[in-house]
Write an enzyme that holds these catalytic residues in place. Structure first.
Site, PDB file in Angstrom:
ATOM      1  CB  SER A 138      -0.858  -0.004   1.265  1.00 11.80           C
ATOM      2  OG  SER A 138      -1.508   1.247   1.441  1.00 11.80           O
ATOM      3  CE1 TYR A 151      -3.986  -2.330   5.317  1.00  9.23           C
ATOM      4  CE2 TYR A 151      -3.173  -0.164   4.692  1.00  9.23           C
ATOM      5  CZ  TYR A 151      -3.681  -1.404   4.338  1.00  9.23           C
ATOM      6  OH  TYR A 151      -3.879  -1.715   3.008  1.00  9.23           O
ATOM      7  CE  LYS A 155      -1.263  -3.883   3.254  1.00 10.41           C
ATOM      8  NZ  LYS A 155      -1.424  -5.152   2.498  1.00 10.41           N
TER       9      LYS A 155
END
Ligand code: NAP
Length: 246
Positions: A138, A151, A155
Site C-alpha cells: 500500500s 496497518y 505494509k
C-alpha cells in the site's frame, strides 16, 4: 497477447481472492491463461468465484491460523506464480490500538505472507522453476496516515520483506515485487474512505486527482508476474496516482 505477457500454462495462487482486488486478480489471471487457485476465508465468496471463473480451484482457510494454512497449502500442488493479497485494515487511533488488532493485523498482513511464500518458494526451488511473487502492499507503507498506525507498520514491514525475499530467492530465479496502491473502493476502501471529507482530503494529495480502480492494481500485478518484468525484483511499484512523490 504478447508472448512476454502470456501466463498460459502457469499455475497461480492468489490469497484473499474472495473479494476486491484479489478476486479481480484471480479472474484476470484465469483470463490470461493461468490455472488459478483462489484462497480466501469466506466459503460463499469462493463458491461464487468458482461459478464466475470456469476452472478456478478454491481453498478456504484463515491465513491467521499458521497450522491450518500449512495443512491447506500441502494439498495445492505446483505453483509458479503467487499473489499475496489478503490483508485486514483495522483502523484505530494510536492511543486506542488494541492487542487483538495488532496481533491479527500482523498475523494476516505480514506473518502469513512470509509463511505462504516459504511453502510455495520451497516447492518452486525443488522443481527448478523460475517463479514470480507479488505482494500487495500500500501507499500506507511509506506515509503515516491517521488511525493507520498498525496497518502502516504491517505494509512497511511487507515492503522490507519483499526486498529480503528478493535477495534470498533471486539466486533461485524467483522474483519478488510489491504493488503499492492508493485507495481503491473495494469493501476495504468503502469501509475506510466513504466519508466525503476524508476522501476529499486524500484525493487532494494525489496528483492525478482520483483513487485507483481495481483494474489499475490488477494490471500492475499481472505485469510483475509476467516475463515482461523479467529483470525486476525487490521493487515496490506505486499504483497511487503520484501520492508518494510528495
Ligand atoms: P477486501 O475487499 O477487504 O478483500 C480482502 C480479501 O482478503 C477478502 O476476500 C478477505 O476475505 C480476504 N482475507 C482477509 N483476511 C483473510 C484471512 N485471514 N485469511 C484468508 N483470507 C483473508 O480488500 P481489498 O481492498 O481487495 O484489499 C486487497 C489488498 O489490497 C490488501 O492487501 C490491502 O491491504 C491492499 N490495499 C487496499 C487498498 C484499498 O483502498 N482497498 C489500498 C491499498 C492497498 P473475508 O472478507 O472473508 O475476510
Amino acid at each position: 497477447m504478447e508472448p512476454s505477457r502470456s501466463l498460459a500454462g502457469r499455475r497461480a495462487l492468489v490469497t484473499g481472492a474472495g473479494k476486491g482486488i484479489g478476486r479481480a486478480a484471480a479472474l484476470a489471471l484465469s483470463a490470461a491463461g493461468a490455472q488459478v487457485i483462489a484462497l480466501s476465508r469466506t466459503r460463499a465468496d469462493l463458491e461464487s468465484l468458482a461459478q464466475e471463473g470456469a476452472g478456478i480451484q478454491v481453498l478456504c482457510v484463515d491465513l491467521a491460523d499458521w497450522e491450518a494454512t500449512e495443512a491447506a497449502l500441502s494439498k495445492v500442488g505446483d505453483v509458479d506464480l503467487l499473489v499475496n493479497n489478503a490483508a485486514v485494515a483495522m483502523l484505530q487511533p494510536f492511543l486506542e490500538v488494541t492487542k487483538e488488532a495488532f496481533d491479527r493485523s500482523f498475523s494476516v498482513n505480514l506473518r502469513a505472507v512470509l509463511h505462504v511464500s516459504q511453502i510455495i518458494s520451497r516447492q518452486m526451488i525443488a522443481r527448478g522453476v523460475a517463479g514470480a511473487i507479488v505482494n500487495v502492499s500500500s501507499q500506507a507503507s511509506q506515509r503515516a496516515l491517521q488511525e493507520h498506525a498498525v496497518y502502516c507498520c504491517t505494509k512497511s514491514a511487507l515492503d522490507m520483506l519483499t526486498k529480503a525475499m528478493a535477495l534470498e530467492l533471486g539466486p533461485h530465479k524467483i522474483r519478488v515485487n510489491s504493488v503499492n496502491p492508493t485507495v481503491v473502493m473495494t469493501d476495504m476502501g468503502r469501509i475506510n474512505w466513504s466519508e466525503p471529507q476524508k476522501a476529499a482530503g486524500m484525493i487532494r494529495r494525489i496528483p492525478l486527482g482520483k483513487f485507483a480502480e481495481v483494474d489499475d492494481v490488477v494490471n500492475s500485478i499481472l505485469f510483475l508476474l509476467s516475463d515482461g518484468s523479467a529483470m525486476t525484483t525487490g521493487a515496490s511499484l506505486p499504483v497511487d496516482g503520484g501520492f508518494l512523490v510528495a
